[in-house]
Design a protein around this motif. Structure first.
Motif, mmCIF file in Angstrom:
data_model
loop_
_atom_site.group_PDB
_atom_site.id
_atom_site.type_symbol
_atom_site.label_atom_id
_atom_site.label_comp_id
_atom_site.label_asym_id
_atom_site.label_seq_id
_atom_site.Cartn_x
_atom_site.Cartn_y
_atom_site.Cartn_z
ATOM 1 N N PHE A 168 0.821 -1.214 0.000
ATOM 2 C CA PHE A 168 0.000 0.000 0.000
ATOM 3 C C PHE A 168 0.854 1.263 0.000
ATOM 4 O O PHE A 168 0.424 2.313 -0.456
ATOM 5 C CB PHE A 168 -0.933 0.025 1.212
ATOM 6 C CG PHE A 168 -1.896 -1.109 1.244
ATOM 7 C CD1 PHE A 168 -2.628 -1.427 0.099
ATOM 8 C CD2 PHE A 168 -2.076 -1.869 2.381
ATOM 9 C CE1 PHE A 168 -3.515 -2.483 0.104
ATOM 10 C CE2 PHE A 168 -2.967 -2.927 2.400
ATOM 11 C CZ PHE A 168 -3.684 -3.231 1.261
ATOM 12 N N GLU B 202 -2.514 -6.505 -4.997
ATOM 13 C CA GLU B 202 -3.327 -7.668 -5.360
ATOM 14 C C GLU B 202 -2.498 -8.809 -5.951
ATOM 15 O O GLU B 202 -2.983 -9.919 -6.083
ATOM 16 C CB GLU B 202 -4.451 -7.264 -6.320
ATOM 17 C CG GLU B 202 -4.012 -6.670 -7.641
ATOM 18 C CD GLU B 202 -3.984 -5.150 -7.609
ATOM 19 O OE1 GLU B 202 -3.737 -4.595 -6.518
ATOM 20 O OE2 GLU B 202 -4.192 -4.513 -8.647
ATOM 21 N N PHE C 168 -7.111 -5.739 9.111
ATOM 22 C CA PHE C 168 -6.931 -4.326 9.406
ATOM 23 C C PHE C 168 -7.368 -4.002 10.829
ATOM 24 O O PHE C 168 -8.173 -4.699 11.433
ATOM 25 C CB PHE C 168 -7.747 -3.476 8.435
ATOM 26 C CG PHE C 168 -7.185 -3.448 7.052
ATOM 27 C CD1 PHE C 168 -6.399 -2.393 6.640
ATOM 28 C CD2 PHE C 168 -7.437 -4.479 6.164
ATOM 29 C CE1 PHE C 168 -5.873 -2.360 5.377
ATOM 30 C CE2 PHE C 168 -6.912 -4.461 4.892
ATOM 31 C CZ PHE C 168 -6.138 -3.398 4.493
ATOM 32 N N PHE D 240 -16.504 -5.641 4.402
ATOM 33 C CA PHE D 240 -17.296 -4.888 3.434
ATOM 34 C C PHE D 240 -18.740 -4.800 3.932
ATOM 35 O O PHE D 240 -19.424 -5.819 4.052
ATOM 36 C CB PHE D 240 -17.229 -5.549 2.061
ATOM 37 C CG PHE D 240 -15.812 -5.766 1.603
ATOM 38 C CD1 PHE D 240 -14.850 -4.783 1.802
ATOM 39 C CD2 PHE D 240 -15.432 -6.942 0.985
ATOM 40 C CE1 PHE D 240 -13.538 -4.976 1.390
ATOM 41 C CE2 PHE D 240 -14.124 -7.140 0.567
ATOM 42 C CZ PHE D 240 -13.175 -6.165 0.778
ATOM 43 N N PHE E 177 -15.026 -13.394 -0.878
ATOM 44 C CA PHE E 177 -14.521 -12.363 -1.792
ATOM 45 C C PHE E 177 -13.141 -12.673 -2.396
ATOM 46 O O PHE E 177 -12.989 -12.675 -3.624
ATOM 47 C CB PHE E 177 -14.519 -11.001 -1.082
ATOM 48 C CG PHE E 177 -14.057 -9.866 -1.932
ATOM 49 C CD1 PHE E 177 -14.927 -9.228 -2.799
ATOM 50 C CD2 PHE E 177 -12.739 -9.429 -1.887
ATOM 51 C CE1 PHE E 177 -14.504 -8.172 -3.589
ATOM 52 C CE2 PHE E 177 -12.310 -8.374 -2.679
ATOM 53 C CZ PHE E 177 -13.195 -7.754 -3.529
ATOM 54 N N ARG F 132 -10.334 -14.583 -7.355
ATOM 55 C CA ARG F 132 -9.356 -15.515 -7.918
ATOM 56 C C ARG F 132 -10.016 -16.545 -8.812
ATOM 57 O O ARG F 132 -9.371 -17.496 -9.249
ATOM 58 C CB ARG F 132 -8.603 -16.222 -6.787
ATOM 59 C CG ARG F 132 -7.563 -15.332 -6.139
ATOM 60 C CD ARG F 132 -6.928 -15.996 -4.931
ATOM 61 N NE ARG F 132 -5.839 -15.170 -4.424
ATOM 62 C CZ ARG F 132 -6.025 -14.040 -3.744
ATOM 63 N NH1 ARG F 132 -7.242 -13.620 -3.494
ATOM 64 N NH2 ARG F 132 -4.994 -13.323 -3.326
ATOM 65 N N ASP G 202 -8.426 -0.654 0.163
ATOM 66 C CA ASP G 202 -7.142 -1.277 0.494
ATOM 67 C C ASP G 202 -7.342 -2.750 0.815
ATOM 68 O O ASP G 202 -6.606 -3.613 0.337
ATOM 69 C CB ASP G 202 -6.522 -0.589 1.715
ATOM 70 C CG ASP G 202 -5.726 0.651 1.321
ATOM 71 O OD1 ASP G 202 -5.625 0.918 0.108
ATOM 72 O OD2 ASP G 202 -5.227 1.344 2.219
ATOM 73 N N ALA G 203 -8.358 -3.034 1.642
ATOM 74 C CA ALA G 203 -8.627 -4.416 2.033
ATOM 75 C C ALA G 203 -8.929 -5.255 0.803
ATOM 76 O O ALA G 203 -8.385 -6.345 0.635
ATOM 77 C CB ALA G 203 -9.792 -4.477 3.014
ATOM 78 N N ALA G 204 -9.777 -4.721 -0.086
ATOM 79 C CA ALA G 204 -10.148 -5.477 -1.285
ATOM 80 C C ALA G 204 -8.910 -5.783 -2.123
ATOM 81 O O ALA G 204 -8.739 -6.901 -2.608
ATOM 82 C CB ALA G 204 -11.160 -4.685 -2.102
ATOM 83 N N ARG G 205 -8.026 -4.772 -2.256
ATOM 84 C CA ARG G 205 -6.841 -5.002 -3.086
ATOM 85 C C ARG G 205 -5.876 -5.957 -2.392
ATOM 86 O O ARG G 205 -5.273 -6.810 -3.029
ATOM 87 C CB ARG G 205 -6.171 -3.671 -3.406
ATOM 88 C CG ARG G 205 -7.116 -2.755 -4.184
ATOM 89 C CD ARG G 205 -6.392 -1.672 -4.894
ATOM 90 N NE ARG G 205 -5.403 -2.208 -5.801
ATOM 91 C CZ ARG G 205 -4.400 -1.491 -6.285
ATOM 92 N NH1 ARG G 205 -4.274 -0.226 -5.947
ATOM 93 N NH2 ARG G 205 -3.535 -2.026 -7.113
ATOM 94 N N GLY G 206 -5.756 -5.817 -1.079
ATOM 95 C CA GLY G 206 -4.903 -6.737 -0.337
ATOM 96 C C GLY G 206 -5.395 -8.171 -0.437
ATOM 97 O O GLY G 206 -4.621 -9.110 -0.368
ATOM 98 N N LEU G 207 -6.707 -8.340 -0.656
ATOM 99 C CA LEU G 207 -7.274 -9.681 -0.760
ATOM 100 C C LEU G 207 -7.249 -10.200 -2.197
ATOM 101 O O LEU G 207 -7.773 -11.270 -2.470
ATOM 102 C CB LEU G 207 -8.710 -9.690 -0.236
ATOM 103 C CG LEU G 207 -8.841 -9.443 1.277
ATOM 104 C CD1 LEU G 207 -10.277 -9.145 1.654
ATOM 105 C CD2 LEU G 207 -8.325 -10.630 2.066
ATOM 106 N N GLY G 208 -6.672 -9.400 -3.096
ATOM 107 C CA GLY G 208 -6.456 -9.917 -4.445
ATOM 108 C C GLY G 208 -7.271 -9.280 -5.539
ATOM 109 O O GLY G 208 -7.196 -9.695 -6.697
ATOM 110 N N ALA G 209 -8.094 -8.258 -5.214
ATOM 111 C CA ALA G 209 -8.912 -7.625 -6.237
ATOM 112 C C ALA G 209 -8.121 -6.510 -6.923
ATOM 113 O O ALA G 209 -7.421 -5.752 -6.260
ATOM 114 C CB ALA G 209 -10.175 -7.050 -5.613
ATOM 115 N N GLY G 210 -8.248 -6.419 -8.238
ATOM 116 C CA GLY G 210 -7.625 -5.320 -8.963
ATOM 117 C C GLY G 210 -8.356 -4.027 -8.660
ATOM 118 O O GLY G 210 -9.408 -4.029 -8.020
#
Lengths: 358, 280
Positions: free
Chosen positions: A54, A75, A83, A89, A100, A105, B177-185
């Motif tokens: 980040f 990603e 966090f 979400f 998710f 994936r 940030d969480a979504a991207r950290g979990l692999g989402a573009g």
């Protein structure tokens, strides 16, 4: 020993003139529970963000199993992250939250279903699959956040002060659970906290940071018993600090003096510059006795009762007020303010502090 | 000394505003309802005429079509503006918010005239198009629905931006940030995590723009040039030109009811309390 899973070399992060990270070198071993510990502003969260992708580094590099990932977007790193504020979400159910990372994936639906059930079981939240995050308590949300971060079997799990928003009792329970989860899954954990108890109780290895630099790293008991400098000795537990003159030296055995009283200090490998030693002494290593029983005499100034033990503040003419921690179940002197006492310690109780880097 | 009870104090504070509302608004409004049922003679003749008239139907359909187009336009443009201000502007943020609010301080009349200057037969847009040889003769950019929709989008844009901005301000960056950290573009993170959270703002912006557009008068009257008769202008014609107070009043009642129906339907999807009262 196998190759490290993560290698961080000369990681530097500047925000304007401020160095949030200053040439940090760190290796993380496969499967270990590593804790980054430090006060706020020490750079521990910046380091974690840099590992997660980040916050790009100003300088330095990060390797994951020998592959340079310094400039890869988050990603592509395949790290799970938990966090501080959970970041579940809010528009998705618990089930969809955990699914998710598997959905992005493009895993097959049957596998997703199985993994979600399995991960809910890991954190004992099977009955909450169809809840919305807003319908759960902080502790429950934290478990779901953990399940979500683990659902895609990441190589490394990053945890950013995950327990800091919870109350003390719940925090203690979750510490045990996190530790046993780590031990049973074998995933590498990198855990950020400012809470020394959390760091000491869970970690295989603790890295103490201050002002963007690593102060000391090691297994918890080594750090606690042999702090290198005053910052570490003070941040990790409580310490009394004394500047005392050296009266003699034979190998590792030093002799120090408090007024006319001389006492031995075992300090293997300590570097002694000049004739004054800066010593750290843990409150629980000091023995309290009746007057004349121990090495030095003093008077109790104040007593603070904490249940399992009590903290006693003792005044001494030369070394000033000294904090002593005594188990309350112990027989002998019952401390109360104004009482004359004596106190002393073993030769291996004092630790010689390095001079602070200027 | 005389002490007022809390209830009495409450009514004393509310009374002045309430009195003005009743005397100058509610009372005349009831008068309109009455006129619609009594002029020129008692009965529901005005309403049957209204439902039978193809001109009225055309105007209502046109009004809804323009309101829908305006709403869609405002949502698309407004979302982008609100998104950029909320997520990217740092030091420029106060300036950008001020620019969004600026049109509020300029009269709608002046803003509509400006569009006439731009879109007219020999307006700036047509002059430029002909000077560069893209077209030979001036295009009709106003006195049609196209011109009305463009100008209305401009006028209504702040009403879409503000609720969406208020909503986006409450969305922590940690989610993306969480979504991207979990692999989402970036795109997946936006679409699946960020966008659904902005829906309350989008809905309240849509409702605000749509309801205001239904009863809008000045801009359609000026840019439409009498050719795009939205329902408010139609009512004005009935009353001012034909002195047909009965039908005019019946149309006003119909517009009021239509607006109420829209709000009632929207209330099933939007939390009106949070959309219009509390900015979170």
């Amino acid at each position: 020993m196998t190759d490290p899973i993560l290698t961080i070399s000369r990681a530097t992060k500047r925000y304007g003139p401020v160095h949030a990270l200053d040439r940090v070198d760190l290796t993380v071993e496969e499967g270990e529970f590593l804790t980054l510990l430090g006060p706020s502003g020490s750079g521990k969260t910046t380091l974690l963000s840099a590992i997660a992708g980040f916050a790009p580094l100003s300088e330095g590099r990060i390797d994951l199993r020998g592959r340079d990932i310094t400039s890869e977007p988050p990603e592509h790193r395949d790290f799970g992250m938990v966090f501080q504020g959970y970041a579940l979400f809010p528009t998705m159910t618990v089930r969809d939250n955990i699914a998710f990372p598997l959905k992005v994936r493009k895993r097959p639906a049957s596998e997703i279903k199985k993994r979600v059930e399995y991960c809910l079981g890991l954190v004992q939240m099977e009955d909450f699959a169809d809840r919305m995050p807003s319908q759960m308590s902080g502790g429950q949300q934290q478990r779901i956040a953990l399940a979500r971060a683990l659902s895609f079997e990441p190589q490394v799990l990053l945890l950013d002060e995950p327990l800091s928003a919870l109350d003390k009792k719940l925090r203690a329970d979750l510490q045990w659970e996190l530790k046993s989860l780590h031990d049973s899954l074998g995933v590498t954990f990198i855990y950020v906290t400012h809470d020394q108890d959390e760091a000491l109780s869970m970690s295989d290895r603790v890295v103490i940071l201050k002002d963007g630099r690593i102060q000391q790293q090691g297994v918890p008991d080594a750090l606690y018993n042999h702090p290198r400098n005053r910052f570490v000795a003070d941040f990790l537990g409580k310490s009394n600090f004394m500047d005392l003159p050296v009266r003699g030296r034979e190998g590792d055995a030093l002799t120090c003096a408090v007024g006319d009283t001389q006492f031995p200090v075992e300090a293997p490998g300590a570097e002694v510059r000049g004739d004054v030693l800066n010593l750290a002494l843990r409150p629980e290593r000091i023995r309290l006795g009746a007057p004349g029983e121990e090495m030095l005499d003093g008077t109790i100034r104040q007593v603070s009762y904490l249940g399992e033990r009590c903290l006693v503040m003792v005044d001494h003419d030369v070394i000033g007020p000294l904090l002593i921690s005594q188990a309350t179940w112990k027989e002998g002197v019952t401390p109360r303010a104004g009482l004359p006492v004596s106190f002393g310690w073993d030769s291996d109780a004092c630790v010689v502090m390095e001079a602070e880097p200027a | 000394m005389f002490r007022m009870s809390d209830a009495l104090r409450y009514w004393f504070l509310v009374l002045p505003a309430l009195a003005i509302m009743i005397v100058f608004y509610i009372w005349p409004l009831l008068g309109i309802w009455q006129i619609s049922l009594t002029e020129p003679k008692p009965g529901v003749a005005n309403y049957t005429e209204m439902f039978d008239s193809t001109a009225v139907q055309t105007s209502f359909i046109l009004t809804f079509r323009i309101a829908i187009l305006t709403t869609i336009g405002c949502l698309i443009l407004g979302y982008i503006v609100a998104y950029v201000i909320s997520n990217f502007a740092r030091r420029a943020k106060p300036l950008m918010v001020a620019l969004v609010l600026l049109p509020f301080w300029v009269s709608v009349l002046i803003r509509s005239f400006s569009w006439i200057v731009l879109l007219g037969r020999s307006g700036i847009v047509n002059d430029t198009l002909m000077a560069t040889g893209i077209t030979d003769s001036p295009m009709r950019l106003m006195h049609n629905e196209f011109g009305v929709v463009i100008a209305m989008i401009h006028v209504m844009l702040p009403f879409a931006v503000l609720p969406m901005m208020a909503n986006m301000r409450g969305i922590s960056g940690a989610y993306v940030d969480a979504a991207r950290g979990l692999g989402a573009g970036e795109w997946t993170a936006f679409r699946q995590v960020y966008f659904p959270q902005t829906m309350p703002g989008v809905m309240s912006g849509a409702l605000l723009v749509f309801v205001l557009s239904l009863g809008f008068y000045i801009t359609p009257a000026l840019l439409g040039g009498g050719r795009v008769l939205m329902i408010s202008e139609y009512i004005t014609y009935q009353i001012q030109e034909f002195l047909n107070w009965g039908l005019g009043s019946a149309l006003s009642v119909a517009l009021l009811v239509a607006t109420a129906v829209v709000i009632a339907i929207a209330a099933r999807f939007v939390n009106l309390r949070s959309a219009l009262l509390e900015r979170n």
